[in-house]
Design a protein around this motif. Structure first.
Motif, PDB file in Angstrom:
ATOM      1  N   HIS A 167     -19.119  17.775  86.889  1.00  0.00           N
ATOM      2  CA  HIS A 167     -18.300  17.295  86.064  1.00  0.00           C
ATOM      3  C   HIS A 167     -18.593  17.267  85.019  1.00  0.00           C
ATOM      4  O   HIS A 167     -17.724  17.026  84.180  1.00  0.00           O
ATOM      5  CB  HIS A 167     -18.246  15.418  86.712  1.00  0.00           C
TER       6      HIS A 167
ATOM      7  N   GLU B 168     -19.096  20.107  83.063  1.00  0.00           N
ATOM      8  CA  GLU B 168     -19.069  20.987  82.338  1.00  0.00           C
ATOM      9  C   GLU B 168     -17.378  21.334  82.634  1.00  0.00           C
ATOM     10  O   GLU B 168     -16.670  22.232  81.943  1.00  0.00           O
ATOM     11  CB  GLU B 168     -19.238  21.782  84.431  1.00  0.00           C
ATOM     12  N   THR B 169     -16.815  20.871  83.743  1.00  0.00           N
ATOM     13  CA  THR B 169     -15.267  20.827  83.931  1.00  0.00           C
ATOM     14  C   THR B 169     -14.861  20.071  84.970  1.00  0.00           C
ATOM     15  O   THR B 169     -15.120  18.901  85.968  1.00  0.00           O
ATOM     16  CB  THR B 169     -14.805  22.397  84.590  1.00  0.00           C
TER      17      THR B 169
ATOM     18  N   LEU C 223     -16.448  24.827  91.480  1.00  0.00           N
ATOM     19  CA  LEU C 223     -15.988  24.158  90.400  1.00  0.00           C
ATOM     20  C   LEU C 223     -15.158  25.495  89.442  1.00  0.00           C
ATOM     21  O   LEU C 223     -14.902  26.699  89.447  1.00  0.00           O
ATOM     22  CB  LEU C 223     -17.393  24.520  88.675  1.00  0.00           C
ATOM     23  N   ASP C 224     -14.193  25.606  88.812  1.00  0.00           N
ATOM     24  CA  ASP C 224     -13.369  26.318  88.292  1.00  0.00           C
ATOM     25  C   ASP C 224     -13.455  26.188  87.068  1.00  0.00           C
ATOM     26  O   ASP C 224     -13.201  25.025  86.381  1.00  0.00           O
ATOM     27  CB  ASP C 224     -11.602  25.202  88.250  1.00  0.00           C
ATOM     28  N   VAL C 225     -13.989  27.510  85.943  1.00  0.00           N
ATOM     29  CA  VAL C 225     -14.629  27.229  84.302  1.00  0.00           C
ATOM     30  C   VAL C 225     -13.049  28.800  84.180  1.00  0.00           C
ATOM     31  O   VAL C 225     -14.356  29.161  83.455  1.00  0.00           O
ATOM     32  CB  VAL C 225     -15.939  27.113  84.661  1.00  0.00           C
ATOM     33  N   THR C 226     -12.368  28.768  84.894  1.00  0.00           N
ATOM     34  CA  THR C 226     -11.793  29.691  84.397  1.00  0.00           C
ATOM     35  C   THR C 226     -11.239  29.610  82.474  1.00  0.00           C
ATOM     36  O   THR C 226     -11.367  28.161  81.955  1.00  0.00           O
ATOM     37  CB  THR C 226     -10.379  29.705  84.461  1.00  0.00           C
TER      38      THR C 226
ATOM     39  N   ASN D 197     -10.125  29.497  79.000  1.00  0.00           N
ATOM     40  CA  ASN D 197      -8.958  29.225  78.158  1.00  0.00           C
ATOM     41  C   ASN D 197      -9.207  29.233  76.482  1.00  0.00           C
ATOM     42  O   ASN D 197      -9.712  29.135  76.058  1.00  0.00           O
ATOM     43  CB  ASN D 197      -8.398  28.346  79.079  1.00  0.00           C
TER      44      ASN D 197
ATOM     45  N   ASN E  44     -11.620  26.097  76.030  1.00  0.00           N
ATOM     46  CA  ASN E  44     -12.754  26.681  76.155  1.00  0.00           C
ATOM     47  C   ASN E  44     -12.220  28.264  76.549  1.00  0.00           C
ATOM     48  O   ASN E  44     -12.364  28.597  77.274  1.00  0.00           O
ATOM     49  CB  ASN E  44     -13.222  25.886  77.193  1.00  0.00           C
TER      50      ASN E  44
ATOM     51  N   VAL F  29     -21.609  29.388  81.989  1.00  0.00           N
ATOM     52  CA  VAL F  29     -21.770  28.331  82.494  1.00  0.00           C
ATOM     53  C   VAL F  29     -22.484  28.171  83.215  1.00  0.00           C
ATOM     54  O   VAL F  29     -23.868  27.298  83.810  1.00  0.00           O
ATOM     55  CB  VAL F  29     -20.117  28.151  83.017  1.00  0.00           C
TER      56      VAL F  29
ATOM     57  N   GLU G  79      -9.088  18.502  93.199  1.00  0.00           N
ATOM     58  CA  GLU G  79     -10.588  17.389  92.776  1.00  0.00           C
ATOM     59  C   GLU G  79     -11.063  16.460  93.765  1.00  0.00           C
ATOM     60  O   GLU G  79     -12.540  16.116  94.161  1.00  0.00           O
ATOM     61  CB  GLU G  79      -9.953  16.681  91.889  1.00  0.00           C
TER      62      GLU G  79
END
Length: 438
Positions: free
Chosen positions: A117, A119-120, A133-136, A138, A141, A148, A261
């Motif tokens: 959490h 991280e995103t 995890l969604d680390v798209t 943008n 970031n 990541v 989530e």
């Protein structure tokens, strides 16, 4: 598909040099973090003498137990999750066996999820040892998803266990990629390469395709995910109904399901198998009581209360029967709903029939926080097995007190007589149900 272990030695946390070695990532970026042999890894962490040795977490080999998790050292002998413990013992007779410490696994899982959490905010825990995890990237970031993922691997390892990570443009691709290189693997499927990655894989690789669906697909000449994508949506819908459309989308790499989530909890349940079949009603009621107590505690921990009560039994011939009752008011009070489970028992069991498994579930949750009224018009003096007759107020106080003690000292800190009686008869096996560990 690409393996980026060769880059992981560089300090990518802040180093643009590491990112310069990576192809650009355009579009969605989904990670699936899968903890490696999690239960066994925690045991090896806490028992230094077990490191490097075959460790099996599971039920008693002599009591119909099953393997929950096997260390990678044990897997070299052919041992795997869900294997009968008796078979695992034959394959790896020198393994170290433990029934597991699920409070400890939950504690470690919670610490790792807290790291994720950081991280995103977009984290979806799907079991005690897996999370999307969604680390798209943008405008805020722009960090590369591979960096990541590598940082997550380092931070998890600092906690004492390891993880493998799949990176893709969808949950389906990320999940499959996470299984490609274990342990400590990192596999990425870059945007635009999904079809190339998926096509050669067997249909069983796709989540949701079990043995029966696999047989049906193979009989239709569909053996790989490439075949599945080429089969066309209409044909798959004729074979599998609306699930056929989902299969086609996922096999084509077009899955756009979001990382949520929190999944909506549909039911809270607990079940256990017994080393020796239960025949006496007292023993079956004790088992029902024990399962109900665990369900009630999990309901209260989650702040849930449900309207539908279910009792499930598996008999010695492996047949399964269940019975349900819709309740007039939602509940999380196992001291109150246990007598109703005894009524359901009369609907699906007759004296003398051996029982191998007992399960209890509560479902039918309200979207808004539940307000508990007088439960199903239950008389205040209704008894429950070996528990005293209690009013609703006294039941509530008792449950709060026992919950508090278990929160502080562990699940076995305080137990009713039926829980002790039932625990002595179980196989010691347990499943990694996500609802049980949050």
């Amino acid at each position: 598909m690409a393996d980026f272990d060769d880059i992981s030695a560089q300090p990518q946390g802040d180093a643009p040099a590491g990112e310069a070695l990576l192809p650009a990532w355009e579009g969605r970026a989904i990670l699936l973090v899968d903890l490696d042999a999690f239960f066994a890894s925690v045991e090896q962490l806490d028992h230094p003498g077990w490191r490097g040795k075959p460790v099996i977490v599971g039920g008693d080999p002599d009591k119909r137990g099953v393997v929950s998790t096997a260390s990678y050292e044990a897997r070299q002998y052919g041992v795997h999750s869900a294997m009968p413990s008796s078979q695992a013992k034959r394959l790896c007779p020198d393994a170290i066996w433990t029934k597991g410490r699920f409070d400890r696994y939950r504690e470690m899982s919670n610490a790792i999820m807290e790291t994720l959490h950081k991280e995103t905010p977009f984290v979806q825990q799907v079991s005690i040892d897996e999370a999307f995890l969604d680390v798209t990237p943008n405008e805020v970031n722009r960090e590369h998803p591979i960096l990541v993922a590598q940082r997550i691997q380092r931070r998890v390892e600092e906690l004492g266990v390891t993880c493998s990570v799949g990176v893709g443009t969808s949950k389906t691709v990320a999940k499959i990629a996470s299984d490609m290189d274990k342990p400590r693997g990192l596999t990425a499927v870059f945007p635009g390469t999904e079809r190339e990655f998926l096509s050669p894989l067997p249909v069983r690789t796709l989540s949701g395709i079990g043995a029966a669906a696999e047989r049906k697909l193979k009989s239709a000449g569909i053996e790989t995910l490439g075949d599945l994508a080429d089969a066309g949506e209409e044909r798959l819908v004729r074979l599998f109904g609306k699930n056929g459309r989902t299969m086609h989308i996922r096999a084509s790499g077009g899955d756009d399901a979001p990382v949520e989530e929190d999944d909506e909890v549909k039911s809270v349940s607990n079940e256990t198998s017994f080393a020796v079949d239960l025949v006496e009603r007292d023993d079956i009621e004790a088992a029902i009581n024990a399962m109900a107590a665990k369900v009630g505690r999990r309901l209260r921990r989650k702040g849930l209360a449900g309207h539908t009560l279910t009792l499930k039994l598996r008999f010695d011939d492996r047949s399964v029967r269940s019975a349900q009752r819709r309740l007039d008011a939602e509940t999380d009070d196992d001291l109150a709903f246990t007598p109703l489970l005894f009524d359901l028992l009369d609907e699906i069991w007759r004296p003398g029939i051996p029982v191998r498994l007992v399960g209890v579930a509560i479902s039918g949750f309200e979207r808004e926080p539940a307000t508990q009224e007088h439960l199903f018009e239950l008389p205040e003096d209704a008894p429950t097995a070996d528990q005293p007759k209690l009013s609703e107020e006294k039941r509530t106080k008792l449950l709060k007190a026992t919950d508090k003690l278990k929160d502080r000292f562990g699940e076995t800190a305080i137990r009713f007589g039926h829980e002790i009686k039932s625990a002595k008869k179980t196989t010691g096996s347990a499943a990694k149900n996500p609802a049980d560990y949050k």
